[in-house]
Design a protein around this motif. Sequence first.
Motif, mmCIF file in Angstrom:
data_model
loop_
_atom_site.group_PDB
_atom_site.id
_atom_site.type_symbol
_atom_site.label_atom_id
_atom_site.label_comp_id
_atom_site.label_asym_id
_atom_site.label_seq_id
_atom_site.Cartn_x
_atom_site.Cartn_y
_atom_site.Cartn_z
ATOM 1 N N LEU A 119 68.490 -42.233 -13.371
ATOM 2 C CA LEU A 119 67.940 -41.844 -12.077
ATOM 3 C C LEU A 119 67.308 -43.015 -11.337
ATOM 4 O O LEU A 119 66.846 -42.860 -10.203
ATOM 5 C CB LEU A 119 66.895 -40.738 -12.267
ATOM 6 C CG LEU A 119 67.416 -39.443 -12.901
ATOM 7 C CD1 LEU A 119 66.264 -38.479 -13.167
ATOM 8 C CD2 LEU A 119 68.446 -38.789 -11.987
ATOM 9 N N LEU A 120 67.299 -44.180 -11.973
ATOM 10 C CA LEU A 120 66.716 -45.370 -11.358
ATOM 11 C C LEU A 120 67.770 -46.410 -11.007
ATOM 12 O O LEU A 120 67.445 -47.442 -10.396
ATOM 13 C CB LEU A 120 65.687 -45.999 -12.311
ATOM 14 C CG LEU A 120 64.474 -45.139 -12.662
ATOM 15 C CD1 LEU A 120 63.648 -45.817 -13.740
ATOM 16 C CD2 LEU A 120 63.627 -44.875 -11.427
ATOM 17 N N LEU A 121 69.011 -46.151 -11.388
ATOM 18 C CA LEU A 121 70.086 -47.124 -11.170
ATOM 19 C C LEU A 121 71.130 -46.570 -10.201
ATOM 20 O O LEU A 121 71.489 -45.395 -10.279
ATOM 21 C CB LEU A 121 70.754 -47.466 -12.504
ATOM 22 C CG LEU A 121 69.843 -48.127 -13.553
ATOM 23 C CD1 LEU A 121 70.574 -48.224 -14.887
ATOM 24 C CD2 LEU A 121 69.417 -49.518 -13.094
ATOM 25 N N PRO A 122 71.649 -47.403 -9.268
ATOM 26 C CA PRO A 122 71.215 -48.800 -9.046
ATOM 27 C C PRO A 122 69.862 -48.908 -8.356
ATOM 28 O O PRO A 122 69.175 -49.901 -8.468
ATOM 29 C CB PRO A 122 72.318 -49.352 -8.151
ATOM 30 C CG PRO A 122 72.820 -48.167 -7.397
ATOM 31 C CD PRO A 122 72.745 -47.007 -8.373
ATOM 32 N N GLU A 123 69.458 -47.838 -7.620
ATOM 33 C CA GLU A 123 68.145 -47.762 -7.003
ATOM 34 C C GLU A 123 67.633 -46.337 -7.159
ATOM 35 O O GLU A 123 68.409 -45.381 -7.099
ATOM 36 C CB GLU A 123 68.196 -48.121 -5.520
ATOM 37 C CG GLU A 123 68.528 -49.575 -5.222
ATOM 38 C CD GLU A 123 67.372 -50.511 -5.552
ATOM 39 O OE1 GLU A 123 66.204 -50.093 -5.387
ATOM 40 O OE2 GLU A 123 67.619 -51.649 -5.992
ATOM 41 N N PRO A 124 66.328 -46.169 -7.366
ATOM 42 C CA PRO A 124 65.787 -44.805 -7.495
ATOM 43 C C PRO A 124 65.840 -44.054 -6.174
ATOM 44 O O PRO A 124 65.866 -44.661 -5.103
ATOM 45 C CB PRO A 124 64.347 -45.038 -7.937
ATOM 46 C CG PRO A 124 64.022 -46.416 -7.453
ATOM 47 C CD PRO A 124 65.292 -47.196 -7.535
ATOM 48 N N GLU A 125 65.871 -42.741 -6.260
ATOM 49 C CA GLU A 125 65.858 -41.934 -5.051
ATOM 50 C C GLU A 125 64.540 -42.150 -4.302
ATOM 51 O O GLU A 125 63.471 -42.195 -4.909
ATOM 52 C CB GLU A 125 66.001 -40.450 -5.400
ATOM 53 C CG GLU A 125 67.350 -40.077 -5.998
ATOM 54 C CD GLU A 125 67.429 -38.591 -6.292
ATOM 55 O OE1 GLU A 125 66.498 -37.851 -5.888
ATOM 56 O OE2 GLU A 125 68.397 -38.174 -6.926
ATOM 57 N N THR A 126 64.646 -42.269 -2.987
ATOM 58 C CA THR A 126 63.457 -42.482 -2.168
ATOM 59 C C THR A 126 62.445 -41.350 -2.347
ATOM 60 O O THR A 126 61.228 -41.576 -2.368
ATOM 61 C CB THR A 126 63.838 -42.583 -0.687
ATOM 62 O OG1 THR A 126 64.767 -43.662 -0.508
ATOM 63 C CG2 THR A 126 62.611 -42.840 0.184
ATOM 64 N N SER A 127 62.943 -40.130 -2.520
ATOM 65 C CA SER A 127 62.047 -38.974 -2.665
ATOM 66 C C SER A 127 61.173 -39.104 -3.911
ATOM 67 O O SER A 127 59.979 -38.744 -3.892
ATOM 68 C CB SER A 127 62.858 -37.679 -2.728
ATOM 69 O OG SER A 127 63.758 -37.699 -3.841
ATOM 70 N N LEU A 128 61.722 -39.624 -5.011
ATOM 71 C CA LEU A 128 60.936 -39.811 -6.233
ATOM 72 C C LEU A 128 59.832 -40.835 -6.007
ATOM 73 O O LEU A 128 58.679 -40.633 -6.410
ATOM 74 C CB LEU A 128 61.841 -40.279 -7.372
ATOM 75 C CG LEU A 128 62.653 -39.225 -8.125
ATOM 76 C CD1 LEU A 128 63.545 -39.898 -9.155
ATOM 77 C CD2 LEU A 128 61.738 -38.211 -8.793
ATOM 78 N N LEU A 129 60.181 -41.943 -5.383
ATOM 79 C CA LEU A 129 59.192 -42.989 -5.119
ATOM 80 C C LEU A 129 58.080 -42.465 -4.213
ATOM 81 O O LEU A 129 56.902 -42.753 -4.428
ATOM 82 C CB LEU A 129 59.868 -44.196 -4.471
ATOM 83 C CG LEU A 129 60.993 -44.867 -5.275
ATOM 84 C CD1 LEU A 129 61.593 -46.021 -4.488
ATOM 85 C CD2 LEU A 129 60.482 -45.352 -6.629
ATOM 86 N N GLU A 130 58.467 -41.699 -3.209
ATOM 87 C CA GLU A 130 57.481 -41.174 -2.270
ATOM 88 C C GLU A 130 56.546 -40.166 -2.936
ATOM 89 O O GLU A 130 55.363 -40.090 -2.602
ATOM 90 C CB GLU A 130 58.189 -40.525 -1.075
ATOM 91 C CG GLU A 130 58.860 -41.527 -0.147
ATOM 92 C CD GLU A 130 57.867 -42.505 0.471
ATOM 93 O OE1 GLU A 130 56.736 -42.077 0.787
ATOM 94 O OE2 GLU A 130 58.217 -43.692 0.627
#
Length: 250
Positions: free
Chosen positions: A216-227
Amino acid sequence: MVKSSVTDEHVVKTSSTVKSVEVTVQILEVLTEATGAVRVTDLARQLGMTKARVSRHLQTLTHLGLVDRAREGEGYVFGRKLLKFGRAAVYRSNIVEISRPYLTDLCQQTGHTALLATPTRGGAMVVSSVPSQFEPGIMVHPGTVLSLPSSPAARLIYYYENQKPVPPRVIDNIKKYGVDFEANARGNGLGGIAAPIFEPDGLIASTVGIILSSSLLLPEPETSLLEMVKGVAESIQAEYAEGAVSSLKP
């Protein structure tokens, strides 16, 4: 005249007691900063006191269980009772109490294990966690130490404590996302996301984050998770020390 003499004697005793407490705190501070056992000679030199005076205080602290003699060689280390007090202070601290409902919300929002970690030597120590019901295999128990360079929590603490060298990617991640993250942090297919929380004076107080599958972190994590992680950190920050921020924030 007799009354005055008694009063003077009381003042002297009180002053002596306060001074003894100050010396005790100074000794414990030196032991806190040390990476190993500290000898009486070194303590005396750092505190600007005689060895005899330091030895008297150490004897009292050892008797109370606050200081122990090192098992190997000369010197003194933290006592088991002091470690017990320290653990109680951490697990019952204000920020832990404040964060509990937010960790539950973060776990429910993301579906992943949520945790709070505080600074410790060599990394970050988990002091509270809420395991996901959907990921029974991902459990992080309080007392677990998350280490450098793979743990986002440890990297944030290391960076905001102004330690060198700065772990890779931390500054770029903070600038771009406001959080740090890493995939396959321990080579077990799991990764993490973490955001910082600061003391009123701007020092790093703790980190809040989640543990999840590296996929779920590759290649980039979902913006919603980070937020979501960032939002929970901001909510805890507002309740713990609103407006506090580190001067090291990029």
